[in-house]
Design an enzyme around this catalytic site. Sequence first.
Site, PDB file in Angstrom:
ATOM      1  N   ASP A  28      22.920  12.357 122.851  1.00  0.00           N
ATOM      2  CA  ASP A  28      22.015  11.857 122.207  1.00  0.00           C
ATOM      3  C   ASP A  28      21.030  12.650 121.194  1.00  0.00           C
ATOM      4  O   ASP A  28      20.158  13.450 121.556  1.00  0.00           O
ATOM      5  CB  ASP A  28      20.812  11.156 123.131  1.00  0.00           C
ATOM      6  N   LYS A  83      16.482  13.570 111.434  1.00  0.00           N
ATOM      7  CA  LYS A  83      17.600  12.428 111.525  1.00  0.00           C
ATOM      8  C   LYS A  83      17.431  11.362 110.394  1.00  0.00           C
ATOM      9  O   LYS A  83      18.573  10.915 109.866  1.00  0.00           O
ATOM     10  CB  LYS A  83      17.611  11.874 112.881  1.00  0.00           C
ATOM     11  N   ASP A 143      14.702  -0.514 121.565  1.00  0.00           N
ATOM     12  CA  ASP A 143      14.557   0.740 121.602  1.00  0.00           C
ATOM     13  C   ASP A 143      13.401   1.258 121.019  1.00  0.00           C
ATOM     14  O   ASP A 143      13.419   1.357 119.471  1.00  0.00           O
ATOM     15  CB  ASP A 143      15.821   1.615 121.157  1.00  0.00           C
TER      16      ASP A 143
HETATM   17  P1  ADP Z   1      13.727   9.373 119.829  1.00  0.00           P
HETATM   18  O1  ADP Z   1      14.622   8.280 120.260  1.00  0.00           O
HETATM   19  O2  ADP Z   1      13.018   8.848 118.792  1.00  0.00           O
HETATM   20  O3  ADP Z   1      14.135  10.617 119.753  1.00  0.00           O
HETATM   21  P2  ADP Z   1      12.389   9.069 122.571  1.00  0.00           P
HETATM   22  O4  ADP Z   1      13.203   7.751 122.965  1.00  0.00           O
HETATM   23  O5  ADP Z   1      12.626  10.454 123.310  1.00  0.00           O
HETATM   24  O6  ADP Z   1      12.490   9.431 121.014  1.00  0.00           O
HETATM   25  O7  ADP Z   1      10.811   8.698 122.428  1.00  0.00           O
HETATM   26  C1  ADP Z   1       9.914   9.807 122.065  1.00  0.00           C
HETATM   27  C2  ADP Z   1       8.344   9.059 122.201  1.00  0.00           C
HETATM   28  O8  ADP Z   1       8.318   8.508 123.606  1.00  0.00           O
HETATM   29  C3  ADP Z   1       7.259  10.030 121.895  1.00  0.00           C
HETATM   30  O9  ADP Z   1       6.664   9.518 120.995  1.00  0.00           O
HETATM   31  C4  ADP Z   1       6.654  10.004 123.309  1.00  0.00           C
HETATM   32  O10 ADP Z   1       5.354  10.486 123.106  1.00  0.00           O
HETATM   33  C5  ADP Z   1       6.909   8.894 123.824  1.00  0.00           C
HETATM   34  N1  ADP Z   1       6.919   8.677 125.482  1.00  0.00           N
HETATM   35  C6  ADP Z   1       7.429   9.785 126.291  1.00  0.00           C
HETATM   36  N2  ADP Z   1       6.884   9.147 127.365  1.00  0.00           N
HETATM   37  C7  ADP Z   1       5.894   8.299 127.317  1.00  0.00           C
HETATM   38  C8  ADP Z   1       5.234   7.628 128.252  1.00  0.00           C
HETATM   39  N3  ADP Z   1       5.192   8.001 129.558  1.00  0.00           N
HETATM   40  N4  ADP Z   1       4.304   6.877 127.723  1.00  0.00           N
HETATM   41  C9  ADP Z   1       4.228   6.310 126.554  1.00  0.00           C
HETATM   42  N5  ADP Z   1       5.039   7.134 125.558  1.00  0.00           N
HETATM   43  C10 ADP Z   1       5.945   8.138 125.938  1.00  0.00           C
HETATM   44 MG    MG Z   2      16.554   7.487 120.868  1.00  0.00          MG
END
Ligand code: ADP
Ligand code: MG
Length: 584
Positions: A9, A70, A172
């Site tokens: 991913d 990205k 998502d």
């Molecule tokens: P992406 O797909 O954009 O790369 P992710 O799916 O990993 O990112 O999501 C990252 C985001 O999720 C960040 O903004 C992070 O702060 C938030 N995040 C991660 N864990 C939590 C949580 N427990 N509660 C709220 N937000 C969260």
């Molecule tokens: Mg993602």
Amino acid sequence: MSNKVLGIDLGTTNSAVAIIEDGQPHIIPVGGERLLPSVVGLDPEGGLLVGRHAYNQWGVSAERTVRSVKRLMGSGKNVEMAGTTYTPQEISAFILRRLREAAAAYLGEDVQRAVITVPAYFNEPQRQATIEAGEIAGLQVERILNEPTAAALAYGYGRESGGQPLRVLVYDLGGGTFDVSIIELDGEIVDVIATAGNNHLGGDDFDQRLADLLADEFERDHKIDLRQNHQAWARLFRAAEEAKIELSSVPYATVNLEYIASDKKGRPLHIQREIQREEFEGLISDLLDGTLDAIDQALTDANLEAGDLDRVLLVGGSTRIPAVWSLITEHLEREPHSEIDPDAAVALGAAVQAGIVGGEEIDAILVDVTPFSLGIETATFRGGRIKDDHFVPLIRRNTAVPVQKSEMFNTIFPGQQAIHVKVYQGESSVASQNVLLGDFMFDELKPNRSDGLTEVTVNFQLDINGILNVTVIDRAGRKQVSEQMKASRQRLSPEDIAQSQAKLSLTYADADETDEDEVVFDPGVHALLERAAKVLADPDVDPELAGDISDVMIAIREAAQEGDDEAVEERCDELIDLLFEAEE
Ligand code: ADP
Ligand code: MG
């Protein structure tokens, strides 16, 4: 060369790599963490930083650091890092190479084949750029897979042979992007029917809202705008993200930032601010509401109604925010699934696809979930009446275990010194229709609010064996009581339900839904009610007498609510007599 295939991913904010082992996809840790921040940097000596170290450097020297590359994939635009120009493919390749190295270290062999995911809306040049990034990193990209499809695969959908086609909506919400996709899975065939979303919405915006609030307050108090100081702002932003993440499982969090600035005389200034979950959710509610429009847009484009969907999946770290779950449940009138780690689901699904490419046997992903909701009974005092027997779930059914959740509650009578904590499992909003797991008293409460009420935090901790630890904490009194109970691992039988219904506790007739403001009593009445509440808190009080006392207390509230002073006085006399009797 290994015949294994990695599932990757490559995210805007975080990236992850997974592989099939023993028939199951597993996340491969990178530098001890499940996710690798998608950040690349060069340190002052020109050394390459990828992931957490690069993320940390962004706070001190943004010009040597690249985030969210990205967004630029396939755009033809380049980025600057420490004065040198790079293509987005090159920056992404640094991330991919780091993932590949982590996999090699973990597996003890170099794996060069990979399935990499992209958003469903990525066009050809964007997909092509992703393949190029893989090639630069020395990977043979076997397949480019849509992220929502990967998420569905992680849940085991679309791999069943035969059966009805399945319509899945994937919501998502990541760090900087928000995508809704509706896909149809029919055996091996996947169709993306519609996509919608916002390429500039995600967790970063939530962090920003919170950081802005703190910066505004700081500016008001000290006439210093922290946004003008890159380093201070980066610290504030990071602290905001930490608090946000904490608030997904606890009702309040504290931002503590020492020496964030100094005043004119050079004295250090700090930030110490408690944020409650409700306050945070209020800050971002318009952004979350906006995501519902995208859901509706995707449904319209797909020519579907919410009722036509078979599943709703929550993906992306930001869907851990409890308000997201509630909003979607309400909007689509169904409970979405989030039991597979929302920020690992895409990588796990990529690994499933990779396993198929590599000819591996794959079983359904095993997730241990709690099969029912766990919560406590609450009562409210509104419009002069007590409404009890409410069930408030702290841990919802289908939540992956182990899990820990806490919520804040308050007492209902001024001066109330004890609460009866009743823990239930089940899905009914009427507590007594669920199964009582256990109950205990929490006494010697110390009121900590100006209205004489006490705030307590109730914490539920559920382990993989179904052992539930319930802890109640009185913040002001600093008292804490814990009880352990066993949650059953199966769904309830009709007999269980009948049995628990029979346990129906004291109910109050005519409870209505009016939602008026709390009553203000004159001090004498207030003191009397406090005295009565103390009597009720005594476990030895005669139950019948206790019933009479609470009836009169309710009558006093009703009379006060209606402004009927005469009735209040009469009822107070009655209460005094009853209290004498009880205190004898
Ligand atoms: P992406 O797909 O954009 O790369 P992710 O799916 O990993 O990112 O999501 C990252 C985001 O999720 C960040 O903004 C992070 O702060 C938030 N995040 C991660 N864990 C939590 C949580 N427990 N509660 C709220 N937000 C969260
Ligand atoms: Mg993602």
